[in-house]
Design a protein around this motif. Structure first.
Motif, PDB file in Angstrom:
ATOM      1  N   ARG A 215       0.844  -1.192   0.000  1.00  0.00           N
ATOM      2  CA  ARG A 215       0.000   0.000   0.000  1.00  0.00           C
ATOM      3  C   ARG A 215       0.881   1.244   0.000  1.00  0.00           C
ATOM      4  O   ARG A 215       1.741   1.410   0.861  1.00  0.00           O
ATOM      5  CB  ARG A 215      -0.904  -0.017   1.233  1.00  0.00           C
ATOM      6  CG  ARG A 215      -1.858   1.151   1.306  1.00  0.00           C
ATOM      7  CD  ARG A 215      -2.720   1.065   2.547  1.00  0.00           C
ATOM      8  NE  ARG A 215      -3.708   2.147   2.581  1.00  0.00           N
ATOM      9  CZ  ARG A 215      -4.518   2.353   3.598  1.00  0.00           C
ATOM     10  NH1 ARG A 215      -4.480   1.575   4.671  1.00  0.00           N
ATOM     11  NH2 ARG A 215      -5.388   3.357   3.560  1.00  0.00           N
TER      12      ARG A 215
ATOM     13  N   ASP B 247      -9.048   4.552   3.906  1.00  0.00           N
ATOM     14  CA  ASP B 247      -9.019   3.174   4.423  1.00  0.00           C
ATOM     15  C   ASP B 247     -10.101   2.305   3.797  1.00  0.00           C
ATOM     16  O   ASP B 247      -9.892   1.107   3.593  1.00  0.00           O
ATOM     17  CB  ASP B 247      -9.146   3.157   5.946  1.00  0.00           C
ATOM     18  CG  ASP B 247      -7.889   3.649   6.640  1.00  0.00           C
ATOM     19  OD1 ASP B 247      -6.806   3.633   6.012  1.00  0.00           O
ATOM     20  OD2 ASP B 247      -7.980   4.057   7.814  1.00  0.00           O
ATOM     21  N   GLU B 248     -11.242   2.892   3.480  1.00  0.00           N
ATOM     22  CA  GLU B 248     -12.313   2.118   2.842  1.00  0.00           C
ATOM     23  C   GLU B 248     -11.899   1.661   1.447  1.00  0.00           C
ATOM     24  O   GLU B 248     -12.239   0.553   1.023  1.00  0.00           O
ATOM     25  CB  GLU B 248     -13.606   2.924   2.793  1.00  0.00           C
ATOM     26  CG  GLU B 248     -14.264   3.073   4.152  1.00  0.00           C
ATOM     27  CD  GLU B 248     -15.559   3.861   4.107  1.00  0.00           C
ATOM     28  OE1 GLU B 248     -16.131   4.043   3.012  1.00  0.00           O
ATOM     29  OE2 GLU B 248     -16.001   4.286   5.181  1.00  0.00           O
TER      30      GLU B 248
ATOM     31  N   TRP C 103      -8.821   0.987   0.546  1.00  0.00           N
ATOM     32  CA  TRP C 103      -7.873  -0.104   0.795  1.00  0.00           C
ATOM     33  C   TRP C 103      -8.633  -1.399   1.074  1.00  0.00           C
ATOM     34  O   TRP C 103      -8.310  -2.455   0.523  1.00  0.00           O
ATOM     35  CB  TRP C 103      -6.947   0.269   1.939  1.00  0.00           C
ATOM     36  CG  TRP C 103      -6.027  -0.793   2.453  1.00  0.00           C
ATOM     37  CD1 TRP C 103      -6.004  -1.292   3.722  1.00  0.00           C
ATOM     38  CD2 TRP C 103      -4.982  -1.486   1.749  1.00  0.00           C
ATOM     39  NE1 TRP C 103      -5.019  -2.241   3.847  1.00  0.00           N
ATOM     40  CE2 TRP C 103      -4.366  -2.383   2.649  1.00  0.00           C
ATOM     41  CE3 TRP C 103      -4.500  -1.433   0.448  1.00  0.00           C
ATOM     42  CZ2 TRP C 103      -3.307  -3.219   2.299  1.00  0.00           C
ATOM     43  CZ3 TRP C 103      -3.437  -2.266   0.075  1.00  0.00           C
ATOM     44  CH2 TRP C 103      -2.854  -3.143   1.000  1.00  0.00           C
ATOM     45  N   ASP C 104      -9.660  -1.318   1.901  1.00  0.00           N
ATOM     46  CA  ASP C 104     -10.482  -2.499   2.194  1.00  0.00           C
ATOM     47  C   ASP C 104     -11.167  -3.018   0.933  1.00  0.00           C
ATOM     48  O   ASP C 104     -11.211  -4.232   0.700  1.00  0.00           O
ATOM     49  CB  ASP C 104     -11.535  -2.178   3.258  1.00  0.00           C
ATOM     50  CG  ASP C 104     -10.927  -1.906   4.632  1.00  0.00           C
ATOM     51  OD1 ASP C 104      -9.763  -2.295   4.875  1.00  0.00           O
ATOM     52  OD2 ASP C 104     -11.629  -1.288   5.464  1.00  0.00           O
ATOM     53  N   ALA C 105     -11.670  -2.119   0.103  1.00  0.00           N
ATOM     54  CA  ALA C 105     -12.348  -2.517  -1.141  1.00  0.00           C
ATOM     55  C   ALA C 105     -11.364  -3.180  -2.109  1.00  0.00           C
ATOM     56  O   ALA C 105     -11.705  -4.182  -2.758  1.00  0.00           O
ATOM     57  CB  ALA C 105     -13.002  -1.313  -1.802  1.00  0.00           C
TER      58      ALA C 105
ATOM     59  N   ARG D 290      -8.578  -4.832  -1.316  1.00  0.00           N
ATOM     60  CA  ARG D 290      -8.259  -6.172  -0.798  1.00  0.00           C
ATOM     61  C   ARG D 290      -9.419  -7.136  -1.016  1.00  0.00           C
ATOM     62  O   ARG D 290      -9.213  -8.297  -1.391  1.00  0.00           O
ATOM     63  CB  ARG D 290      -7.885  -6.104   0.681  1.00  0.00           C
ATOM     64  CG  ARG D 290      -6.526  -5.445   0.897  1.00  0.00           C
ATOM     65  CD  ARG D 290      -6.100  -5.444   2.346  1.00  0.00           C
ATOM     66  NE  ARG D 290      -7.106  -4.741   3.117  1.00  0.00           N
ATOM     67  CZ  ARG D 290      -7.339  -4.950   4.407  1.00  0.00           C
ATOM     68  NH1 ARG D 290      -6.661  -5.847   5.071  1.00  0.00           N
ATOM     69  NH2 ARG D 290      -8.267  -4.252   5.034  1.00  0.00           N
ATOM     70  N   THR D 291     -10.634  -6.666  -0.817  1.00  0.00           N
ATOM     71  CA  THR D 291     -11.808  -7.508  -1.050  1.00  0.00           C
ATOM     72  C   THR D 291     -11.880  -7.931  -2.515  1.00  0.00           C
ATOM     73  O   THR D 291     -12.149  -9.101  -2.815  1.00  0.00           O
ATOM     74  CB  THR D 291     -13.093  -6.759  -0.633  1.00  0.00           C
ATOM     75  OG1 THR D 291     -13.017  -6.492   0.774  1.00  0.00           O
ATOM     76  CG2 THR D 291     -14.336  -7.564  -0.939  1.00  0.00           C
TER      77      THR D 291
ATOM     78  N   TYR E  80      -0.533  -8.712   2.021  1.00  0.00           N
ATOM     79  CA  TYR E  80      -0.814  -7.278   2.085  1.00  0.00           C
ATOM     80  C   TYR E  80       0.087  -6.599   3.107  1.00  0.00           C
ATOM     81  O   TYR E  80       0.223  -7.071   4.232  1.00  0.00           O
ATOM     82  CB  TYR E  80      -2.274  -7.046   2.475  1.00  0.00           C
ATOM     83  CG  TYR E  80      -3.251  -7.622   1.481  1.00  0.00           C
ATOM     84  CD1 TYR E  80      -3.438  -7.031   0.243  1.00  0.00           C
ATOM     85  CD2 TYR E  80      -3.980  -8.772   1.783  1.00  0.00           C
ATOM     86  CE1 TYR E  80      -4.336  -7.558  -0.674  1.00  0.00           C
ATOM     87  CE2 TYR E  80      -4.880  -9.302   0.880  1.00  0.00           C
ATOM     88  CZ  TYR E  80      -5.053  -8.693  -0.354  1.00  0.00           C
ATOM     89  OH  TYR E  80      -5.937  -9.221  -1.251  1.00  0.00           O
TER      90      TYR E  80
ATOM     91  N   SER F 183       0.551  -2.777   4.734  1.00  0.00           N
ATOM     92  CA  SER F 183       0.078  -1.405   4.908  1.00  0.00           C
ATOM     93  C   SER F 183       0.962  -0.770   5.972  1.00  0.00           C
ATOM     94  O   SER F 183       0.698  -0.866   7.161  1.00  0.00           O
ATOM     95  CB  SER F 183      -1.398  -1.411   5.339  1.00  0.00           C
ATOM     96  OG  SER F 183      -1.862  -0.098   5.516  1.00  0.00           O
TER      97      SER F 183
END
Length: 144
Positions: free
Chosen positions: A16, A22-23, A25-27, A29-30, A43, A45
């Motif tokens: 990263r 942060d959302e 980043w989560d999206a 990874r998902t 991952y 970060s």
């Protein structure tokens, strides 16, 4: 300081570099995890990589001990975070240091797996990238 190592020989490092959302980043990874039934990413970060350039990564890699070197990695930069396809920036750190191409989440498992087991070379994917510099599969494969 050496780059982090992937968790195992079958995953690729996803680093990263954009810490603005942060959302996102989560999206990302998902999306990467949903692209295949197996995990293909380690991952990382770590704020020390915020905005890091490919040149800086190459310099860090060149200074690392041979046993600590990473052959390739994928950057979760602003383009990857914001784009609907989450196109990571693939970076060659070994054969043609600094060569890059984009890989959308949909294609990440194919690229990661083949690079991790040395079934294919970085250049094979980079050479197959479209005019925008994005790998979307090889001719004759399903791009949907």
């Amino acid at each position: 300081m050496p780059l982090p190592q992937p968790d195992d020989d079958l995953t690729s490092l996803v680093l990263r570099t954009d810490f603005g959302d942060d959302e996102a980043w989560d999206a990302l990874r998902t999306a990467l995890d949903a692209a295949d039934e197996y995990t293909h990413a380690t991952y990382v970060s770590d704020l020390r990589f915020a905005g890091v350039s490919v040149r800086t990564l190459l310099d860090e890699e060149a200074a690392a001990d041979e046993d600590d070197r990473v052959i390739h990695l994928f950057l979760a930069d602003p383009t990857a975070m914001e784009g609907p396809e989450h196109p990571l920036l693939a970076v060659d750190l070994a054969d043609e240091p600094g060569r890059t191409f984009r890989v959308p989440a949909r294609w990440f498992p194919d690229v990661s797996a083949n690079l991790s087991i040395a079934n294919m070379d970085f250049a094979e994917f980079a050479d197959a990238a479209d005019r925008s510099g994005t790998f979307r599969g090889f001719e004759g494969t399903d791009a949907s």
